[in-house]
Design a protein around this motif. Structure first.
Motif, PDB file in Angstrom:
ATOM      1  N   ALA A 178       0.825  -1.207   0.000  1.00 39.48           N
ATOM      2  CA  ALA A 178       0.000   0.000   0.000  1.00 39.48           C
ATOM      3  C   ALA A 178       0.862   1.260   0.000  1.00 39.48           C
ATOM      4  CB  ALA A 178      -0.917   0.004   1.219  1.00 39.48           C
ATOM      5  N   ASP A 179       2.043   1.184   0.599  1.00 34.39           N
ATOM      6  CA  ASP A 179       2.883   2.367   0.770  1.00 34.39           C
ATOM      7  C   ASP A 179       3.894   2.584  -0.346  1.00 34.39           C
ATOM      8  OD1 ASP A 179       1.668   2.937   3.234  1.00 34.39           O
ATOM      9  OD2 ASP A 179       3.034   1.595   4.289  1.00 34.39           O
ATOM     10  N   PHE A 180       4.421   1.509  -0.911  1.00 37.38           N
ATOM     11  CA  PHE A 180       5.458   1.692  -1.926  1.00 37.38           C
ATOM     12  C   PHE A 180       5.482   0.541  -2.923  1.00 37.38           C
ATOM     13  CE2 PHE A 180       7.674  -0.766   1.314  1.00 37.38           C
ATOM     14  CZ  PHE A 180       8.484  -1.642   0.587  1.00 37.38           C
ATOM     15  N   LEU A 181       6.110   0.839  -4.068  1.00 37.61           N
ATOM     16  CA  LEU A 181       6.372  -0.142  -5.121  1.00 37.61           C
ATOM     17  C   LEU A 181       7.867  -0.365  -5.231  1.00 37.61           C
ATOM     18  CD1 LEU A 181       4.176   1.303  -8.019  1.00 37.61           C
ATOM     19  CD2 LEU A 181       3.682  -0.769  -6.725  1.00 37.61           C
ATOM     20  N   MET A 182       8.260  -1.577  -5.558  1.00 41.22           N
ATOM     21  CA  MET A 182       9.660  -1.870  -5.835  1.00 41.22           C
ATOM     22  C   MET A 182       9.728  -2.808  -7.034  1.00 41.22           C
ATOM     23  SD  MET A 182      12.606  -3.328  -3.314  1.00 41.22           S
ATOM     24  CE  MET A 182      11.537  -4.638  -2.725  1.00 41.22           C
ATOM     25  N   ASP A 183      10.483  -2.432  -8.039  1.00 35.08           N
ATOM     26  CA  ASP A 183      10.670  -3.259  -9.230  1.00 35.08           C
ATOM     27  C   ASP A 183      12.147  -3.401  -9.532  1.00 35.08           C
ATOM     28  OD1 ASP A 183       7.981  -3.942 -10.255  1.00 35.08           O
ATOM     29  OD2 ASP A 183       7.751  -1.767 -10.367  1.00 35.08           O
ATOM     30  N   VAL A 184      12.530  -4.614  -9.929  1.00 33.72           N
ATOM     31  CA  VAL A 184      13.913  -4.911 -10.283  1.00 33.72           C
ATOM     32  C   VAL A 184      13.944  -5.415 -11.717  1.00 33.72           C
ATOM     33  CG1 VAL A 184      15.994  -6.190  -9.679  1.00 33.72           C
ATOM     34  CG2 VAL A 184      14.366  -5.546  -7.885  1.00 33.72           C
ATOM     35  N   TYR A 185      14.877  -4.887 -12.497  1.00 35.88           N
ATOM     36  CA  TYR A 185      15.038  -5.270 -13.897  1.00 35.88           C
ATOM     37  C   TYR A 185      16.494  -5.619 -14.178  1.00 35.88           C
ATOM     38  CZ  TYR A 185      10.489  -3.025 -14.662  1.00 35.88           C
ATOM     39  OH  TYR A 185       9.168  -2.677 -14.602  1.00 35.88           O
ATOM     40  N   THR A 186      16.692  -6.386 -15.249  1.00 36.56           N
ATOM     41  CA  THR A 186      18.028  -6.671 -15.750  1.00 36.56           C
ATOM     42  C   THR A 186      18.128  -6.184 -17.187  1.00 36.56           C
ATOM     43  OG1 THR A 186      18.429  -8.566 -14.304  1.00 36.56           O
ATOM     44  CG2 THR A 186      19.669  -8.504 -16.346  1.00 36.56           C
ATOM     45  N   ALA A 187      19.245  -5.576 -17.541  1.00 36.11           N
ATOM     46  CA  ALA A 187      19.445  -5.054 -18.891  1.00 36.11           C
ATOM     47  C   ALA A 187      19.616  -6.200 -19.880  1.00 36.11           C
ATOM     48  CB  ALA A 187      20.669  -4.148 -18.928  1.00 36.11           C
ATOM     49  N   GLY A 188      18.931  -6.057 -21.008  1.00 33.80           N
ATOM     50  CA  GLY A 188      19.089  -7.047 -22.065  1.00 33.80           C
ATOM     51  C   GLY A 188      17.765  -7.648 -22.478  1.00 33.80           C
ATOM     52  N   PRO A 189      17.717  -8.238 -23.664  1.00 35.73           N
ATOM     53  CA  PRO A 189      16.481  -8.859 -24.139  1.00 35.73           C
ATOM     54  C   PRO A 189      16.233 -10.205 -23.473  1.00 35.73           C
ATOM     55  CG  PRO A 189      18.239  -9.223 -25.718  1.00 35.73           C
ATOM     56  CD  PRO A 189      18.821  -8.347 -24.633  1.00 35.73           C
ATOM     57  N   GLY A 190      14.998 -10.672 -23.569  1.00 28.47           N
ATOM     58  CA  GLY A 190      14.677 -12.004 -23.060  1.00 28.47           C
ATOM     59  C   GLY A 190      14.494 -12.019 -21.561  1.00 28.47           C
ATOM     60  N   ASP A 191      14.293 -13.215 -21.039  1.00 33.76           N
ATOM     61  CA  ASP A 191      14.072 -13.376 -19.613  1.00 33.76           C
ATOM     62  C   ASP A 191      15.373 -13.214 -18.834  1.00 33.76           C
ATOM     63  OD1 ASP A 191      11.406 -13.904 -20.072  1.00 33.76           O
ATOM     64  OD2 ASP A 191      11.704 -16.066 -20.208  1.00 33.76           O
ATOM     65  N   ALA A 192      15.274 -12.559 -17.691  1.00 29.77           N
ATOM     66  CA  ALA A 192      16.445 -12.401 -16.824  1.00 29.77           C
ATOM     67  C   ALA A 192      16.588 -13.630 -15.942  1.00 29.77           C
ATOM     68  CB  ALA A 192      16.281 -11.162 -15.956  1.00 29.77           C
ATOM     69  N   PRO A 193      17.809 -14.079 -15.686  1.00 30.79           N
ATOM     70  CA  PRO A 193      17.993 -15.233 -14.804  1.00 30.79           C
ATOM     71  C   PRO A 193      17.606 -14.905 -13.369  1.00 30.79           C
ATOM     72  CG  PRO A 193      20.111 -14.221 -15.310  1.00 30.79           C
ATOM     73  CD  PRO A 193      19.090 -13.542 -16.180  1.00 30.79           C
ATOM     74  N   SER A 194      17.014 -15.871 -12.700  1.00 32.64           N
ATOM     75  CA  SER A 194      16.660 -15.706 -11.293  1.00 32.64           C
ATOM     76  C   SER A 194      17.904 -15.891 -10.434  1.00 32.64           C
ATOM     77  CB  SER A 194      15.608 -16.736 -10.891  1.00 32.64           C
ATOM     78  OG  SER A 194      16.181 -18.034 -10.853  1.00 32.64           O
ATOM     79  N   PRO A 195      17.857 -15.483  -9.157  1.00 31.20           N
ATOM     80  CA  PRO A 195      19.007 -15.735  -8.285  1.00 31.20           C
ATOM     81  C   PRO A 195      19.388 -17.213  -8.220  1.00 31.20           C
ATOM     82  CG  PRO A 195      17.588 -14.109  -7.279  1.00 31.20           C
ATOM     83  CD  PRO A 195      16.858 -14.608  -8.497  1.00 31.20           C
ATOM     84  N   ALA A 196      18.410 -18.107  -8.187  1.00 32.03           N
ATOM     85  CA  ALA A 196      18.716 -19.544  -8.170  1.00 32.03           C
ATOM     86  C   ALA A 196      19.392 -19.978  -9.458  1.00 32.03           C
ATOM     87  CB  ALA A 196      17.445 -20.348  -7.940  1.00 32.03           C
ATOM     88  N   GLN A 197      18.923 -19.448 -10.600  1.00 28.15           N
ATOM     89  CA  GLN A 197      19.555 -19.777 -11.874  1.00 28.15           C
ATOM     90  C   GLN A 197      20.975 -19.237 -11.967  1.00 28.15           C
ATOM     91  OE1 GLN A 197      16.449 -18.050 -14.290  1.00 28.15           O
ATOM     92  NE2 GLN A 197      15.652 -20.078 -14.888  1.00 28.15           N
ATOM     93  N   ARG A 198      21.208 -18.070 -11.379  1.00 30.68           N
ATOM     94  CA  ARG A 198      22.554 -17.499 -11.394  1.00 30.68           C
ATOM     95  C   ARG A 198      23.544 -18.408 -10.666  1.00 30.68           C
ATOM     96  NH1 ARG A 198      22.686 -11.758 -12.568  1.00 30.68           N
ATOM     97  NH2 ARG A 198      20.584 -10.871 -12.672  1.00 30.68           N
ATOM     98  N   GLU A 199      23.041 -19.166  -9.660  1.00 28.56           N
ATOM     99  CA  GLU A 199      23.918 -20.049  -8.904  1.00 28.56           C
ATOM    100  C   GLU A 199      23.838 -21.503  -9.377  1.00 28.56           C
ATOM    101  OE1 GLU A 199      25.081 -19.141  -4.731  1.00 28.56           O
ATOM    102  OE2 GLU A 199      22.962 -18.528  -4.613  1.00 28.56           O
ATOM    103  N   GLY A 200      23.142 -21.725 -10.488  1.00 33.79           N
ATOM    104  CA  GLY A 200      23.059 -23.065 -11.036  1.00 33.79           C
ATOM    105  C   GLY A 200      22.179 -24.012 -10.247  1.00 33.79           C
ATOM    106  N   LEU A 201      21.234 -23.468  -9.488  1.00 32.11           N
ATOM    107  CA  LEU A 201      20.346 -24.308  -8.687  1.00 32.11           C
ATOM    108  C   LEU A 201      19.068 -24.691  -9.426  1.00 32.11           C
ATOM    109  CD1 LEU A 201      20.663 -22.397  -5.294  1.00 32.11           C
ATOM    110  CD2 LEU A 201      21.863 -24.472  -6.000  1.00 32.11           C
ATOM    111  N   ALA A 202      18.773 -23.968 -10.496  1.00 32.69           N
ATOM    112  CA  ALA A 202      17.541 -24.232 -11.257  1.00 32.69           C
ATOM    113  C   ALA A 202      17.816 -24.128 -12.750  1.00 32.69           C
ATOM    114  CB  ALA A 202      16.466 -23.228 -10.854  1.00 32.69           C
TER     115      ALA A 202
END
Length: 202
Positions: A178-202
């Motif tokens: 209700a109080d604020f919005l937060m959005d995170v983006y990664t530069a580049g086309p296509g889907d951004a890797p998730s934190p788990a994907q960045r560490e090879g967990l998914a």
């Protein structure tokens, strides 16, 4: 029209911390959520325009190798510089975006409580500069107040809609309250890797 710089000078002339960044639980909690939302544990180079007194800057400093923080108002920049004096990898400088922008590339750009002060043209220019300064795969995080504020040029929701419509960014995470919005983006086309994907967990 963008909010005139004199507004910020007047705010800091009446208080060393006019928004209560250092004292309010709301602000401390929001900072913790902002830092927790970052998809990487550590970054190379980070840019934080509009750093105010350096409250979020201190948290970012622990997550990167080099941090450039800009603040337009001299007294706020001086307080931020004092708060970060022991952090050799942090530079606090005077600067007014989007009319000024550092000639460097970054792994992370942080736009916190900033975008709703700008007109359509200035906001477009700011987003172009922010995305243009991101290294491939670099991240951008935006956090903004949602309640009505007559001294803002636009609402936080409108600022985030403009960011979502801006090209060259892949969404990573979104947090809505209700109080604020937060959005995170990664530069580049296509889907951004998730934190788990960045560490090879998914």
């Amino acid at each position: 029209m963008s909010v005139d710089g004199g507004y910020f000078d007047a705010m800091y002339s009446g208080s060393a911390d006019p928004w209560g960044f250092a004292t309010r639980w709301y602000e401390r909690r929001k900072r913790a959520l902002t830092l927790a939302s970052l998809p990487r544990e550590r970054y190379g180079r980070v840019f934080e325009p509009g750093c105010s007194i350096g409250a979020l800057t201190q948290g970012l400093a622990a997550r990167c190798d080099a941090l450039l923080a800009w603040e337009r108002v001299a007294v706020a920049a001086e307080r931020a510089e004092r708060a970060l004096a022991e952090e050799a990898h942090v530079r606090v400088r005077r600067g007014s975006v989007p009319w000024e922008w550092p000639e460097a590339s970054f792994d992370l750009v942080v736009l916190s409580e900033l975008l709703y002060y700008f007109s359509d043209d200035d906001l477009r220019h700011l987003l172009e500069r922010a995305t243009g300064s991101l290294l491939p795969g670099g991240d951008l995080v935006a956090v903004h107040w949602r309640h009505p504020a007559p001294d803002h040029a636009r609402s936080g929701d409108d600022a985030h809609r403009a960011l979502a419509a801006h090209g060259g960014l892949a969404p990573v995470a979104s947090h809505v309250e209700a109080d604020f919005l937060m959005d995170v983006y990664t530069a580049g086309p296509g889907d951004a890797p998730s934190p788990a994907q960045r560490e090879g967990l998914a």
